[in-house]
Design a protein around this motif. Structure first.
Motif, short mmCIF file in Angstrom:
data_model
loop_
_atom_site.label_atom_id
_atom_site.label_comp_id
_atom_site.label_asym_id
_atom_site.label_seq_id
_atom_site.Cartn_x
_atom_site.Cartn_y
_atom_site.Cartn_z
N TYR A 533 0.86 -1.19 0.00
CA TYR A 533 0.00 0.00 0.00
C TYR A 533 0.89 1.23 0.00
N ASP A 534 0.31 2.40 -0.19
CA ASP A 534 1.06 3.65 -0.22
C ASP A 534 0.78 4.42 1.07
N PRO A 535 1.72 4.40 2.04
CA PRO A 535 1.44 5.03 3.33
C PRO A 535 1.61 6.55 3.35
N HIS A 536 2.10 7.13 2.30
CA HIS A 536 2.39 8.55 2.29
C HIS A 536 1.10 9.37 2.21
N ASN A 537 1.08 10.46 3.00
CA ASN A 537 -0.04 11.41 3.00
C ASN A 537 -1.35 10.80 3.46
N VAL A 538 -1.26 9.73 4.27
CA VAL A 538 -2.48 9.13 4.83
C VAL A 538 -2.42 9.29 6.34
N LEU A 539 -3.48 9.89 6.89
CA LEU A 539 -3.57 10.11 8.33
C LEU A 539 -4.59 9.14 8.91
N THR A 540 -4.26 8.59 10.08
CA THR A 540 -5.18 7.66 10.74
C THR A 540 -5.59 8.24 12.09
N ALA A 541 -6.77 7.85 12.55
CA ALA A 541 -7.26 8.29 13.85
C ALA A 541 -8.15 7.21 14.44
N VAL A 570 -14.24 18.62 2.17
CA VAL A 570 -13.18 19.60 2.44
C VAL A 570 -12.15 19.55 1.31
N ASN A 571 -11.76 20.74 0.81
CA ASN A 571 -10.71 20.81 -0.21
C ASN A 571 -9.39 20.29 0.37
N GLY A 572 -8.69 19.50 -0.40
CA GLY A 572 -7.43 18.93 0.05
C GLY A 572 -7.57 17.52 0.57
N ILE A 573 -8.78 17.06 0.79
CA ILE A 573 -9.02 15.69 1.21
C ILE A 573 -9.30 14.86 -0.04
N ARG A 574 -8.44 13.92 -0.34
CA ARG A 574 -8.57 13.13 -1.57
C ARG A 574 -9.45 11.90 -1.39
N ALA A 575 -9.39 11.28 -0.21
CA ALA A 575 -10.20 10.07 0.03
C ALA A 575 -10.34 9.87 1.53
N ASN A 717 -3.95 16.19 0.72
CA ASN A 717 -2.93 17.00 0.05
C ASN A 717 -2.46 18.13 0.95
N VAL A 718 -2.90 18.14 2.22
CA VAL A 718 -2.57 19.22 3.15
C VAL A 718 -1.61 18.67 4.21
N SER A 719 -1.13 19.55 5.06
CA SER A 719 -0.18 19.15 6.08
C SER A 719 -0.85 18.26 7.12
N SER A 720 -0.04 17.46 7.81
CA SER A 720 -0.57 16.57 8.84
C SER A 720 -1.18 17.37 9.98
N ALA A 721 -0.56 18.50 10.34
CA ALA A 721 -1.10 19.32 11.43
C ALA A 721 -2.48 19.85 11.09
N PHE A 722 -2.63 20.33 9.85
CA PHE A 722 -3.93 20.84 9.44
C PHE A 722 -4.98 19.72 9.41
N ALA A 723 -4.59 18.57 8.87
CA ALA A 723 -5.53 17.45 8.80
C ALA A 723 -5.89 16.95 10.20
N THR A 724 -4.95 16.98 11.13
CA THR A 724 -5.23 16.55 12.50
C THR A 724 -6.28 17.44 13.14
N ASN A 725 -6.11 18.77 13.02
CA ASN A 725 -7.11 19.69 13.57
C ASN A 725 -8.46 19.52 12.88
N LEU A 726 -8.41 19.26 11.57
CA LEU A 726 -9.64 19.09 10.82
C LEU A 726 -10.41 17.86 11.32
N ILE A 727 -9.70 16.77 11.55
CA ILE A 727 -10.36 15.55 12.02
C ILE A 727 -11.00 15.80 13.39
#
Length: 886
Positions: A533-541, A570-575, A717-727
């Protein structure tokens, strides 16, 4: 005269002096009585009677003289030791370069051993903080066919073990769950240990504040109570000493805090709080008391005094065997399951033992290399002190006296190195604790205590004796020879000794480098293994929904669908996807089940196909970057329970379906009551990280499950910090009281799986660099010494027409020969060490030729560089000057 010049005749002299003194007193008294008119025979009798018991007085006087002699000898000994220490300090101060080099070398060698021993001591040797720890066992329920170490036990099985095992006097159950804890600040998601009331009494643990659970508090209807862990009380509640008696809301019920535990190993899990089984909304359900297939708890037991733990294991295995016959339906597909009892110490430390002992052995080799190198330096210094030692010998100093002086200097250096080594070890305790936490719950017990200090002292004394005594015995020449030329030349025997030390250093360093090379090769393989699998740019929670709010599958699906819809907008969220587990979320199987393939039914339950079962949303494979090899993925329409669908992994398709053609086939996990049609074949992913083999997997639509324990995956497609706050913001917008924990990237999850081999490799790599540097320094020192001894020879050779290049080759050849001999010996020794390391490797053999060849090439290169400076100095010898010196 004898007293004046302090001439001692030993015990005989003491006896003679005392007897003479007593006779003198009796004769003087006898003479006084005779002068007073008493007859001579009566006068002597009266004198003796007046004096008293001659034998007793004589013995008392002799004992007093002996005591004075011992005190005098002890004072002289202390004065002599003090003199040796003062002289050693002055001598070492006059050689600051030698002193600093030896101290640094020993500090590195001893410090490495002290640091690693602190791990061994804290994890493997220290007493467990439980009363009667040697009688406590962890009961496990393994199934080899399913590849699961512990299936867990059901409540009826626990009751059977307690009632039918005659060798135990107590048994308790345990399991761990996550719940929302409300009150005293923000909502918290806490890991909760659910235990029977006598759990802490069985372990012999007394709370630091308040009390433990009482009998009856684990029965249905009992008031909800909590016991807090020390870590949670300290970090989350600010060590509130008045916390006992306060309440928290958990699972829609008010729970009263009744106690706070002392600092304990976080075993079997790192729990924040503990509750009795009556407070658990799942374990307390009525059907759990009779359902033998609901295996959700672990078991600990305490053997009766004097009963061997092996007997406990046999008794429990017998209970399990009887249950297989009495309740066959409860053990369908689990014919090989058995109950085993392991000592709690083994359960907590066995996974750490091989790695820790390996590190300790390698650290010991580094210390031996350091000792050999220090012996080199001491031999060279000893050579420069030959005239001094010869003069002291001529003035009356015996060999023993000189030996004591040399050993005093070496002990002073080794103890100084030990002090510096302890300081280095102390600075590395944090990193070592992080490494240990990957293997064992006892990482918090790694400290520099008195055992580590005593170990360090023992190592320092042994080291000082070794490198202090060898040089003293290395020189056997007579006094005249040493007085004539002791400051400039040395015997061939001493040169052979230094060469032998170089060979030993190279051999030991070769073993260390091979060990480090094998682990490095292993780590490289883990890092380069294709995860599938491709682990890059994937955030888990981790979003574990509160069961009191989301009691039904419909409520869970509504939350899940809304969460994915909001994130997808949300813009920047691919999947976006949810799943019951994701790659590298755990390092071992958690949900491996046996199934049937329609038309390929297997009568033997142990031979049925088995796979890890995961529930996923439709975009799961797109989100993690995994491919479909055949068929299709799930869609939103796959919600019909009458037409179940599934996806299998490529390895499962190859293994369990003819020609690997699985699409269109049907499988069943409930004995044929419900069949699921395979609609796709997914590429293999390393579900349990690169350290584990590829597991066969079966996927089901998440929309058909009622699992509240969500694993959220977001490709961005956004930073991990931004995606973390978004989640966090999105989850709290749907439910303000819902905690979100363990937010990390998929790559971080993968790296966490290999953190243990990475840290082990780093430590072994540091040891290898240190060993190589010390060995190279020793080789360079020997070659420099040899060149200095052969200056005249080289001058004569060049005067007779030898080229400088031939002199260079001669010196380099001498050094390379020593290295080759050392490598041959080290290579043979490495085979035995590699066999032990092989169990820690994943697919790399202990005889890996690339590793051995690489280490050999590295040694040859380093040896050539170490010999180059002395060799170039040899080529610079002036023949004329060499002849004049002769």
């Amino acid at each position: 005269m004898r007293r004046l010049f302090r001439i001692s005749l030993g015990e005989f002299g003491v006896r003679r002096d005392v007897s003479s003194e007593i006779r003198f007193h009796i004769e003087m008294r006898t003479r006084e009585l005779i002068e007073a008119g008493v007859p001579a025979d009566q006068a002597r009798a009266q004198a003796i009677a007046t004096f008293g018991d001659v034998d007793a007085i004589e013995e008392a006087c002799r004992e007093e003289r002996r005591q004075r002699a011992r005190e005098h000898a002890w004072r002289e000994q202390l004065d002599s030791v003090a003199q040796d220490l003062r002289y050693a300090c002055r001598t070492l101060a006059r050689s600051p370069g030698f002193t600093a080099t030896v101290l640094l070398t020993l500090a590195l060698g001893i410090g490495a051993n002290s640091a690693i021993f602190s791990m061994v001591n804290g994890v493997l040797l220290r007493r467990l903080p439980y009363a009667n720890a040697d009688r406590i066992v962890v009961v496990q329920h393994p199934s080899a066919s399913l590849g699961i170490e512990d299936l867990g036990f059901s409540a009826p099985e626990v009751a059977d073990l307690g009632a039918q095992t005659p060798s135990i006097d107590a048994i308790a159950e345990y399991h761990s769950m996550s719940f929302d804890l409300l009150g005293h600040g923000d909502p918290r998601r806490v890991q909760t240990g659910v235990v029977s009331a006598d759990f802490f009494r069985l372990l012999g643990v007394k709370p630091m504040l308040g009390r433990a659970f009482l009998d009856g508090e684990d029965q249905v209807g009992a008031a909800p109570v909590l016991v807090l862990s020390y870590r949670f009380w300290l970090n989350e509640l600010g060590a509130d000493s008045s916390i006992v008696g306060k309440t928290f809301t958990m699972n829609d019920r008010q729970h009263v805090v009744v106690g706070v535990l002392p600092p304990l190993p976080s075993y079997p899990d790192q729990n924040d709080v503990f509750m009795p089984i009556s407070s658990c909304p799942f374990r307390s359900q009525p059907h759990m008391k009779t359902a033998r297939g609901m295996r959700m708890v672990s078991v600990v037991a305490r053997a009766k005094p004097g009963v061997a733990l092996a007997i406990v294991g046999r008794d429990m295995e017998a209970v399990e065997s009887r249950n297989h016959g009495l309740y066959p339906d409860a053990y369908k597909g689990l014919a090989d399951a058995s109950a085993t009892a392991r000592p709690i110490r083994a359960a907590m430390t066995d996974s750490a033992r091989p790695a820790f002992l390996l590190l300790l052995a390698v650290a010991g080799l580094v210390l031996l290399i350091a000792c050999a190198n220090v012996t080199h330096l001491t031999l060279a210094r000893h050579l420069r002190r030959q005239r001094e030692l010869a003069i002291r010998t001529a003035l009356g100093a015996g060999r023993g006296r000189l030996l004591r002086q040399l050993v005093t200097e070496s002990l002073l250096l080794s103890l100084g190195g030990a002090v510096l080594g302890l300081a280095l070890a102390r600075s590395g305790i944090g990193a070592l604790s992080s490494l240990a936490a990957r293997f064992t719950a006892r990482a918090s017990d790694i400290v520099l205590d008195w055992r580590v200090a005593l170990f360090t002292l023992g190592v320092a004394v042994a080291t000082g004796l070794v490198f202090g005594m060898i040089p003293a015995f290395a020189d056997s020449r007579d006094l005249v020879s040493r007085l004539r030329d002791g400051s400039t030349t040395a015997s061939g025997g001493k040169l052979r000794l230094r060469s032998a030390l170089v060979v030993a250093e190279v051999a030991l360093a070769f073993v260390v480098l091979v060990s480090a090379g094998l682990t490095l090769r292993n780590l490289a393989k883990l890092l380069t293994t294709n995860p599938g699998y491709d682990p890059h740019n994937v955030l888990t929670a981790h979003v574990d929904l509160n069961w009191t709010k989301y009691k039904t599958g419909a409520a869970t699906r509504q939350f899940t669908n809304e969460l994915m819809a909001r994130l997808n907008a949300v813009n920047g969220i691919r999947a976006v996807a949810v799943a019951s587990a994701f790659p590298a979320s755990s390092s071992s199987p958690r949900n491996r089940n046996a199934f049937d393939v329609r038309g390929q039914m297997v009568a033997d339950t142990l031979r049925r196909p088995k796979a890890e079962v995961t529930s996923i949303s439709p975009d799961y494979f797109h989100t993690i970057g995994a491919e479909l090899r055949a068929g299709r993925s799930f869609t939103e329409a796959d919600r019909d329970t009458a037409a179940l669908v599934s996806i299998v992994s490529q390895s499962a398709a190859r293994r369990y379906f003819a020609a690997g053609d699985a699409v269109g086939k049907q499988i069943s996990f409930d004995g044929g009551m419900h069949w699921s049609t395979v609609v796709g074949v997914a590429a293999d992913v390393r579900q349990f990280g690169p350290t584990a083999d590829v597991a066969e997997q079966v996927y089901f639509p998440y929309s058909l499950s009622s699992v509240r324990d969500l694993r959220l995956l977001v490709r961005t497609n956004v930073s991990s910090a931004f995606a973390t706050n978004l989640i966090r913001q999105t989850v709290h917008a749907i439910d303000p009281e819902q905690p979100v924990v363990d937010i990390r990237t998929l790559e971080q999850a993968r790296q966490d799986i290999i953190a243990s081999p990475r840290l082990t490799t780093v430590l072994l790599g540091l040891f290898a660099v240190l060993a190589l540097a010390i060995a190279a320094a020793g080789l360079g020192g020997v070659m420099a010494y040899s060149v200095g001894q052969r200056t005249q020879e080289f001058g004569i050779r060049m005067a007779l027409g030898a080229e400088r290049s031939s002199i260079l080759q001669l010196v380099l050849g001498q050094g390379i020969r020593l290295v080759v001999v050392g490598m041959v010996i080290g290579g043979l020794a490495s085979r035995a060490v590699a066999h032990a390391i092989e169990r820690q490797l994943n697919g790399v053999r202990g005889t890996d030729p690339i590793t051995y060849a690489g280490v050999a090439f590295l040694f040859i290169a380093v040896a050539a560089l170490a010999c180059l400076v002395p060799a170039r100095r040899a080529t610079a010898v002036d023949p004329v000057s060499a002849f004049k010196a002769s």
